[in-house]
Design a protein around this motif. Structure first.
Motif, PDB file in Angstrom:
ATOM      1  N   LYS A  39       0.804  -1.295  -0.014  1.00 33.56           N
ATOM      2  CA  LYS A  39       0.043  -0.196  -0.108  1.00 33.56           C
ATOM      3  C   LYS A  39       0.799   1.359  -0.128  1.00 33.56           C
ATOM      4  O   LYS A  39       0.615   2.174  -0.697  1.00 33.56           O
ATOM      5  N   ARG A  43       0.755   4.176  -2.874  1.00 34.27           N
ATOM      6  CA  ARG A  43       0.526   5.466  -2.493  1.00 34.27           C
ATOM      7  C   ARG A  43       1.720   6.528  -3.089  1.00 34.27           C
ATOM      8  O   ARG A  43       1.523   7.585  -3.677  1.00 34.27           O
ATOM      9  N   ASN A  48      -3.047   9.025  -3.312  1.00 36.12           N
ATOM     10  CA  ASN A  48      -4.095   8.317  -2.403  1.00 36.12           C
ATOM     11  C   ASN A  48      -5.167   8.032  -3.415  1.00 36.12           C
ATOM     12  O   ASN A  48      -5.481   8.747  -4.506  1.00 36.12           O
ATOM     13  N   PRO A  49      -5.893   7.138  -3.142  1.00 37.46           N
ATOM     14  CA  PRO A  49      -6.894   6.468  -4.084  1.00 37.46           C
ATOM     15  C   PRO A  49      -7.824   7.493  -4.199  1.00 37.46           C
ATOM     16  O   PRO A  49      -8.609   7.965  -3.242  1.00 37.46           O
ATOM     17  N   ARG A  51     -11.162   6.225  -4.914  1.00 34.96           N
ATOM     18  CA  ARG A  51     -12.121   5.441  -4.113  1.00 34.96           C
ATOM     19  C   ARG A  51     -11.601   4.175  -3.328  1.00 34.96           C
ATOM     20  O   ARG A  51     -10.576   3.512  -3.741  1.00 34.96           O
ATOM     21  N   THR A  52     -12.254   3.662  -2.517  1.00 35.94           N
ATOM     22  CA  THR A  52     -11.885   2.537  -1.495  1.00 35.94           C
ATOM     23  C   THR A  52     -13.067   1.603  -1.502  1.00 35.94           C
ATOM     24  O   THR A  52     -14.164   1.906  -1.812  1.00 35.94           O
ATOM     25  N   GLU A  59      -9.461  -5.714   0.472  1.00 36.77           N
ATOM     26  CA  GLU A  59      -9.569  -4.178   0.179  1.00 36.77           C
ATOM     27  C   GLU A  59      -9.235  -3.874  -1.194  1.00 36.77           C
ATOM     28  O   GLU A  59      -8.366  -4.416  -1.847  1.00 36.77           O
ATOM     29  N   THR A  60      -9.824  -3.080  -1.773  1.00 40.11           N
ATOM     30  CA  THR A  60      -9.626  -2.319  -3.056  1.00 40.11           C
ATOM     31  C   THR A  60      -9.257  -0.814  -2.984  1.00 40.11           C
ATOM     32  O   THR A  60      -9.729  -0.392  -2.170  1.00 40.11           O
ATOM     33  N   TRP A  61      -8.450  -0.495  -3.824  1.00 36.14           N
ATOM     34  CA  TRP A  61      -8.350   0.988  -4.086  1.00 36.14           C
ATOM     35  C   TRP A  61      -8.287   1.008  -5.455  1.00 36.14           C
ATOM     36  O   TRP A  61      -7.931   0.315  -6.509  1.00 36.14           O
ATOM     37  N   THR A  62      -9.215   2.398  -5.985  1.00 38.79           N
ATOM     38  CA  THR A  62      -9.432   2.537  -6.997  1.00 38.79           C
ATOM     39  C   THR A  62      -8.947   4.101  -7.693  1.00 38.79           C
ATOM     40  O   THR A  62      -9.126   5.030  -6.774  1.00 38.79           O
TER      41      THR A  62
END
Length: 104
Positions: A39, A43, A48-49, A51-52, A59-62
């Motif tokens: 993670k 970053r 910073n993503p 959306r999460t 866990e997903t980060w978009t």
């Protein structure tokens, strides 16, 4: 009367475009390593993503940037990172309509 016509034209043009998300650098996509990229690494590469969320318990980060227009083709780009329980990338998806991204 002329001012009303001009303002009306501006409103019509402005209504023909919509942008959603946040632009991000795609140069880091090639650096993503399954099981290695953390993670913190993500970053550093993308910020910073936008959306999460959670997908299949992970866990997903978009990271996404979508620009739509009535007058030209849509320009869209998204990166979805899925993390394992240790916070490392388990899988990812990158999609884009930008011609320059097809060469990555």
């Amino acid at each position: 009367m002329l001012m009303v016509a001009v303002m009306g034209g501006v409103l019509v043009l402005a209504a023909g475009c919509a942008t959603v998300g946040r632009d991000f650098s795609t140069s880091g996509v090639a650096a993503i390593r399954i099981g290695e990229t953390t993670k913190t690494d993500a970053r550093a590469l993308f910020g910073n993503p936008w959306r999460t969320g959670v997908e299949d318990g992970r866990e997903t980060w978009t990271y996404g940037h979508y620009r739509y227009s009535l007058f030209s083709p849509a320009q869209t780009r998204d990166l979805v990172l899925r993390f394992d329980k240790e916070g490392r990338v388990a899988s990812y998806t990158f999609n884009s309509t930008h011609p320059e991204d097809a060469r990555r």
